[in-house]
Motif scaffolding. Structure first.
Motif, PDB file in Angstrom:
ATOM      1  N   SER A   1      24.364  47.492  37.523  1.00 18.41           N
ATOM      2  CA  SER A   1      25.239  46.721  38.399  1.00 18.41           C
ATOM      3  C   SER A   1      25.505  45.358  37.773  1.00 18.41           C
TER       4      SER A   1
ATOM      5  N   ALA B   1      27.410  42.831  39.270  1.00 20.01           N
ATOM      6  CA  ALA B   1      28.074  42.058  40.321  1.00 20.01           C
ATOM      7  C   ALA B   1      28.088  40.564  40.003  1.00 20.01           C
TER       8      ALA B   1
ATOM      9  N   GLU C   1      36.396  36.976  35.798  1.00 15.95           N
ATOM     10  CA  GLU C   1      35.772  38.270  36.064  1.00 15.95           C
ATOM     11  C   GLU C   1      35.305  38.970  34.791  1.00 15.95           C
TER      12      GLU C   1
ATOM     13  N   GLU D   1      35.610  47.186  39.730  1.00 18.97           N
ATOM     14  CA  GLU D   1      34.739  47.390  40.883  1.00 18.97           C
ATOM     15  C   GLU D   1      33.721  48.491  40.616  1.00 18.97           C
TER      16      GLU D   1
ATOM     17  N   ARG E   1      31.104  47.206  38.172  1.00 17.31           N
ATOM     18  CA  ARG E   1      30.191  46.268  38.831  1.00 17.31           C
ATOM     19  C   ARG E   1      29.136  46.986  39.664  1.00 17.31           C
TER      20      ARG E   1
END
Length: 321
Positions: A17, A19, A53, A255, A258
């Protein structure tokens, strides 16, 4: 559009992940950034980088013979997500993906996804292309429309066929001339092909390739744009354009990276109007020049497309004059 729902193939790529981290992204392109198709991908990724990002690196003008090497260099350097176009080098690109199963690849491709990490996408902008065909037929005085494309591959054919279907919806007797220049970026060659069409009586040109609008401007005929809106460069020439927005594709992919849920799938549907991946550009300088009746018909058909009550046919066959 059930047939185009992204199907998950195989297990997820087991990326952690991310994020709270920037995702390391690369782009590998066989044409220059200024080419409209790659330009839309590049711009969407640059925007994601500007938002903080991703960290984004890209290489343009990569020869087919060097494509595999460049892909391997980016994958070896730790890029977690790689975008590009594999149309002419499918075997090589898929081979690299197999050798780097923990790297996510999302490539423009005529083929399907390859588990676990090779996803595909395409610019499914046939819906606004249909709408521009309606406008083209409404603006043509001769009833003769010319189309200049790169290669007769499905990704180009479906846009041309949709455009032609839209034109026929307005004028069933419209006549088409179709030429392919067998290049993705050769504006002078596209321009010469367009000149020949105008000499044969065409008064509206579908500019699938750069160079066509230049010919239209020089000869005093109209043009329809593709992928990008170039009306600001040709305010008296480019009537309308079918625009590709790659941002929804990028957002969906990031997405999944992430959250560690990335799988090999078809990202093509993210390029359709219902996902805001495509649109009809504003008429701009031609707002008062396109007949009101045509604008009303286009607006009604667009509403039907967005509501799902009208489906633009996806026809990948080579268009016929």
């Amino acid at each position: 559009m059930a047939a185009f729902v992204a199907a998950v193939l195989g297990a997820s790529v087991h990326l952690p992940s991310l994020a709270q981290e920037k995702i390391k992204v690369a782009g590998v392109y066989t044409v220059p950034f200024e080419q409209q198709w790659v330009g839309r991908i590049h711009a969407a990724l640059q925007a994601a980088q500007a938002r903080g990002e991703i960290d984004y690196e890209a290489t343009e003008n990569v020869a087919n013979a060097d494509y595999e090497r460049v892909l391997r260099e980016y994958a070896s350097a730790g890029h977690q997500l790689i975008f590009g176009e594999a149309f002419a080098i499918e075997t090589a690109a898929r081979r690299v993906a197999r050798d780097f199963p923990q790297t996510a690849f999302i490539m423009g491709s005529s083929g399907g996804p390859q588990a676990p990490n090779f996803s595909v996408f395409d610019n499914y902008i046939h819906e606004p292309a249909y709408l521009t065909g309606m406008i083209a037929a409404g603006m043509s005085q001769s009833g003769k429309i010319g189309l200049v494309g790169g290669f007769p591959i499905p990704e180009v054919n479906r846009l041309m066929n949709a455009f032609m279907d839209g034109a026929r919806a307005i004028n069933p007797q419209v006549q088409f001339t179709v030429t392919f220049i067998n290049s993705w970026f050769d504006p002078p060659k596209a321009k010469e092909a367009a000149f020949a069409m105008v000499d044969a009586g065409v008064d509206v040109l579908y500019a699938e390739r750069f160079g066509v609008s230049d010919a239209a401007k020089e000869r005093g005929v109209l043009a329809i744009g593709n992928v990008v809106n170039t009306q600001d460069q040709y305010p008296d020439t480019v009537v309308a354009s079918a625009i590709w927005h790659f941002e929804p594709t990028v957002a969906a992919a990031l997405e999944k990276i992430r959250t560690g849920s990335y799988t090999a799938e078809n990202y093509g549907p993210y390029s359709m109007m219902q996902h805001k991946g495509a649109s009809l550009a504003p008429l701009g300088t031609f707002e008062d020049k396109v007949p009101a009746e045509i604008k009303e018909k286009v607006a009604a058909r667009q509403a039907e497309i967005l509501a799902g009550t009208f489906e633009v046919e996806i026809n990948d066959a080579q268009p016929k004059p």
